[in-house]
Design a protein around this motif. Sequence first.
Motif, PDB file in Angstrom:
ATOM      1  N   GLU A   7       0.838  -1.200   0.000  1.00 39.22           N
ATOM      2  CA  GLU A   7       0.000   0.000   0.000  1.00 39.22           C
ATOM      3  C   GLU A   7       0.871   1.248   0.000  1.00 39.22           C
ATOM      4  N   ILE A   8       0.294   2.329  -0.489  1.00 28.29           N
ATOM      5  CA  ILE A   8       0.989   3.622  -0.409  1.00 28.29           C
ATOM      6  C   ILE A   8       1.303   3.916   1.060  1.00 28.29           C
ATOM      7  N   GLY A   9       2.513   4.334   1.301  1.00 27.08           N
ATOM      8  CA  GLY A   9       2.922   4.637   2.672  1.00 27.08           C
ATOM      9  C   GLY A   9       3.710   3.512   3.325  1.00 27.08           C
ATOM     10  N   VAL A  99       6.831   3.604  -0.133  1.00 24.70           N
ATOM     11  CA  VAL A  99       6.026   3.460  -1.351  1.00 24.70           C
ATOM     12  C   VAL A  99       5.149   4.695  -1.497  1.00 24.70           C
ATOM     13  N   THR A 100       5.215   5.327  -2.658  1.00 22.57           N
ATOM     14  CA  THR A 100       4.451   6.561  -2.853  1.00 22.57           C
ATOM     15  C   THR A 100       3.300   6.402  -3.835  1.00 22.57           C
ATOM     16  N   SER A 101       3.326   5.374  -4.661  1.00 24.26           N
ATOM     17  CA  SER A 101       2.179   5.130  -5.536  1.00 24.26           C
ATOM     18  C   SER A 101       2.213   3.691  -6.020  1.00 24.26           C
ATOM     19  N   ASP A 110       5.945   2.826  -7.067  1.00 18.38           N
ATOM     20  CA  ASP A 110       6.988   3.850  -7.023  1.00 18.38           C
ATOM     21  C   ASP A 110       7.492   3.953  -5.588  1.00 18.38           C
TER      22      ASP A 110
END
Lengths: 133, 151, 208
Positions: A7-9, A99-101, A110
Amino acid sequence: MRFEDIEIGDELPAEQPDVRVERVREFAKTAGMLTGRFVDHQKAREQGLPGAILPGIMSQALLAAVIHRWAPGCAIQQIDTVFRAPILVDSHPTTRGVVTSTDAGAQTVDVDLTIENEAGETRVIGTAVVRLD
Amino acid sequence: MDVEAIKKNWLNREFDVAEFPITQERILAYVHACGETDPRFSDPEHPEFQAPPTFTAQYVGRRILPRDFPMLGFRGFDAGKTVVLHGPARPGDTLFAHSKIADAYEKTGRSGRMVFLVHRMEFVNQKDERVSTVDWRMVRQPDQEPEKREK
Amino acid sequence: MILDLHTHSIKSDDGRARVETYCGWIRKRELQIEGFVLTEHRQFDDESDYRPLEHEFGLRILKGSEVETDYGHVLVFGVNDRMRAAFDFADIDLPLGLVLEEAKRCGGVAVPCHPGRPRVGMCAHFAERGAVDGVRVIETRNGGSRNGEDAAALALAEKFGYRGIGGSDAHLVSQIGRCATRFEGAIRNEDDLVRAIRSGKFEAIRWT
């Protein structure tokens, strides 16, 4: 680690890479960069540096290794690093990633990457595009 | 410093092709030195054994700038690398790196004035298959001391 | 309204963040900022239309620039065609006085950023060459500052009576929102932003 698990983050585990002079000398030798500024503190100081500094491409290679440990079997499609300031040999830097995207269609994530020195100053920034199946 | 003249006269012109044989020994030495532990890169017995993704970033061609390229100062540093992976490099491969200057620009930072040259190497293997694209952002500083270098 | 007034996207040479990813990150991480200003290095991005992203994410996305002067880097807000004709955004030797004056004349505002930073901050130049007339606001909270740099900016602001804004100076997605500026009212567009900065009714914020 599968794409669906991310997950993002999500943060990659922080690591303290080995940048002792022996290890850097080994890297510099294989990469054809065996010059004083990377492997000899005294010679680096004579060049006006505060001490021997890590070759930029070694920073990048350390970050790639961090990604592989976080997501074994992943494929780094792109890795980009900006060497904003030197990292000293024989220091104690910390690598971080987050993780940013995520792209479900491409099965890629990303990741933002940084290397900080002991003072918490960000010396290297980067990004990676990583494919996971 | 006339960066516009550099852009006009020097960008995107191939000025070097260099050849790099890929050996298991060199891959293993690189992998060990950077603490890479993934068996695809560290174990020659692994069915997908290959060079790690940043491997081609270490290579420098026969020239780093075109012949007769303007002198931008003796001091400089490596400001960054971008590696885009297209395919694997394996032991026994021979890579051919085609070099050009992809961009040039000026800026100021913690170090003072800097001229950035983006040196691009396109790596293909002996079958002419693309392996990687490596952008190396080289900085030249005509008037700065190396200890001041920070962006 | 809280806006991050200093961010860079992939339009900047050293920016590594896509604007859409900034937006997703702000919402996913529930950051307190309600929007941000893209201040690309040495240029003004007049091509990109971020209105669809504004609607999709409910964020304000404005555009400015970060130019380079003889007194360090300067954020300019309220960029328009007149301002772009008044000075060359790509020039790394712009006189600070010119940027301050022309930005104001053209309906915008110029704000020296990270003033405590060596070489590209205003403090060192003030110490060597004296103050420049026309500065009203500086960036006192910058997310990229190292030890003591923001303190130097705050001391400068106190000494000269400058107001202070905050911005993350984000080059990576995960850096956005580290610092920001809280305004009293809503900021709907660049003109509102210029008015709000000129009014002096705002405060700089740092979260990390």
